[in-house]
Design a protein around this motif. Structure first.
Motif, short mmCIF file in Angstrom:
data_model
loop_
_atom_site.label_atom_id
_atom_site.label_comp_id
_atom_site.label_asym_id
_atom_site.label_seq_id
_atom_site.Cartn_x
_atom_site.Cartn_y
_atom_site.Cartn_z
N ALA A 218 -11.59 -8.81 3.77
CA ALA A 218 -11.14 -7.47 3.42
C ALA A 218 -11.69 -7.08 2.06
CB ALA A 218 -9.61 -7.42 3.41
N ALA A 219 -12.07 -5.81 1.88
CA ALA A 219 -12.62 -5.31 0.61
C ALA A 219 -12.22 -3.86 0.44
CB ALA A 219 -14.14 -5.47 0.57
N ARG A 220 -12.13 -3.42 -0.82
CA ARG A 220 -11.80 -2.03 -1.14
C ARG A 220 -13.04 -1.32 -1.62
NH1 ARG A 220 -6.12 -1.26 -3.94
NH2 ARG A 220 -7.45 0.07 -5.21
N MET A 221 -13.07 0.03 -1.42
CA MET A 221 -14.22 0.81 -1.83
C MET A 221 -14.36 0.86 -3.35
SD MET A 221 -15.69 1.78 0.96
CE MET A 221 -16.71 3.12 0.38
N ASP A 222 -13.21 0.75 -4.09
CA ASP A 222 -13.29 0.85 -5.55
C ASP A 222 -13.51 -0.50 -6.23
OD1 ASP A 222 -10.92 -0.27 -4.92
OD2 ASP A 222 -9.66 1.23 -5.95
N GLY A 223 -13.65 -1.60 -5.45
CA GLY A 223 -13.92 -2.90 -6.02
C GLY A 223 -12.70 -3.66 -6.49
N GLN A 249 -1.60 -3.96 8.52
CA GLN A 249 -1.49 -2.59 8.05
C GLN A 249 -2.59 -2.32 7.02
OE1 GLN A 249 0.69 -0.54 9.39
NE2 GLN A 249 1.46 -2.20 10.70
N PHE A 250 -3.03 -1.03 6.95
CA PHE A 250 -4.05 -0.64 5.99
C PHE A 250 -3.39 -0.50 4.62
CE2 PHE A 250 -7.98 0.97 4.57
CZ PHE A 250 -7.72 1.98 3.69
N THR A 251 -3.88 -1.24 3.62
CA THR A 251 -3.25 -1.25 2.29
C THR A 251 -4.14 -0.62 1.23
OG1 THR A 251 -4.16 -3.44 1.87
CG2 THR A 251 -1.97 -3.34 2.85
N GLY A 252 -5.24 0.03 1.62
CA GLY A 252 -6.13 0.62 0.64
C GLY A 252 -5.65 1.98 0.16
N VAL A 253 -6.48 2.66 -0.63
CA VAL A 253 -6.18 3.97 -1.19
C VAL A 253 -7.10 5.00 -0.56
CG1 VAL A 253 -6.06 5.32 -3.33
CG2 VAL A 253 -5.49 2.88 -3.34
N ALA A 254 -6.53 6.15 -0.16
CA ALA A 254 -7.35 7.21 0.43
C ALA A 254 -8.25 7.81 -0.64
CB ALA A 254 -6.44 8.29 1.03
#
Length: 324
Positions: A218-223, A249-254
């Motif tokens: 899993a990785a986030r777009m903002d690093g 569940q999706f735990t990232g930020v829109a």
């Protein structure tokens, strides 16, 4: 063929026993051992002329002991009496040795419409002008073709051997003045390339009752580091496998692609009627837009006024007319 039948045929057509020799014994420069032309004695020409045999003169040559037969044209009438000369290739095909007896009989063959050839080597596939090569060799070497034989076509010092797999409309055909279709079978030394191994079957999650699991990271777009959800609680006295696994569940930020802040819509508030309908399990209704029925009016009493106010409260949008 018995002697009486032989005599009866001689009255109607050309049929004669000859001793066979190879054409190479004549030492003539214009003779081609790859062709299927005969050299016959002068008496044969006198006999053929008296029978009014039509051109082209074509002959069936048969080995009396084996009944094997082939077909040839005639090139010259210069052989010694009682002998014919034919290419050694055809003698080998008939199983005939030097000075053995063959039966020669004139024949008529249908015009060729189709020929299927099989090269002996894949070198023939490298020739860029098959059409011209075949036209030149067949026109100059073969007045007729017989299925089951092998012919040779030459290009300079190169020689290609071809098997006659099929001829139409008969097993022996005339090749003069005809447009003939030619098909090729794979060469005798052709080896098919090995087939690519089939891919290994991938284990499917269908039938297991569980959704397919994501095996990547899993990785986030903002690093920033990904916040993993807490593990599901284990029931008392049980194990993790006692409850069906819940999807992650999706735990990232829109985020928006243009960098602007994301405006999240407010959660919808269900109306009391919808809440009560959902609570009772009532089915959803279909909305139908129909034109008003003729003669139907709206009462102007209190009930009508109250209904009008209630409609005004429910409708909070801007009113438009189709005439505008």
């Amino acid at each position: 063929m018995d002697f009486q039948e032989y005599l009866n045929l001689q009255r109607r057509t050309f049929v004669q026993y000859y001793r066979c020799l190879s054409t190479s014994l004549l030492n003539k420069e214009n003779l081609d051992e790859d062709s299927n032309f005969l050299i016959m004695p002068p008496s044969a020409l006198d006999r053929l002329t008296g029978l009014n045999i039509e051109f082209p003169m074509l002959f069936q040559i048969k080995n009396p002991s084996t009944e094997l037969a082939t077909h040839c044209g005639v090139l010259e009438f210069i052989a010694d009496e009682g002998f014919i000369h034919m290419p050694s290739r055809l003698m080998a095909h008939l199983g005939i040795q030097e000075n053995e007896v063959v039966l020669v009989r004139n024949t008529r063959l249908p015009t060729a419409t189709f020929v299927k050839l099989r090269p002996h080597t894949t070198d023939f596939l490298g020739v860029s002008h098959h059409k011209e090569l075949l036209e030149y060799n067949i026109r100059n070497k073969f007045q007729c073709l017989t299925a089951g034989e092998t012919i040779a076509v030459a290009e300079g010092d190169r020689r290609f051997y071809l098997d006659l797999l099929e001829t139409r409309p008969a097993d022996a055909v005339c090749t003069l003045n005809t447009d003939c279709e030619v098909d090729f079978a794979p060469p005798l030394d052709y080896v098919e390339p090995p087939r690519a191994p089939a891919p290994a079957p991938v284990a499917s999650s269908q039938g297991s009752g569980e959704p397919p699991q994501f095996t990547g990271a899993a990785a986030r777009m903002d690093g920033k580091p990904v916040e993993q959800p807490p593990p599901a609680p284990v029931p008392a006295g049980g194990r993790h496998g006692d409850q069906p696994r819940q999807p992650a569940q999706f735990t990232g930020v829109a985020m928006r692609m243009d960098g602007k802040p994301v405006e999240l819509p407010p959660p919808p508030t269900p109306s009391p009627a919808a809440a009560s309908a959902g609570a009772l399990g009532a089915p959803k209704r279909k909305i139908r837009f129909d034109a008003p029925a003729a003669g139907s009016g709206v009462s102007k009493g209190k009930e009508g006024a109250g209904a009008g106010k209630e409609q005004e409260k429910r409708f909070s949008g801007t009113q438009y007319s189709l005439k505008d």
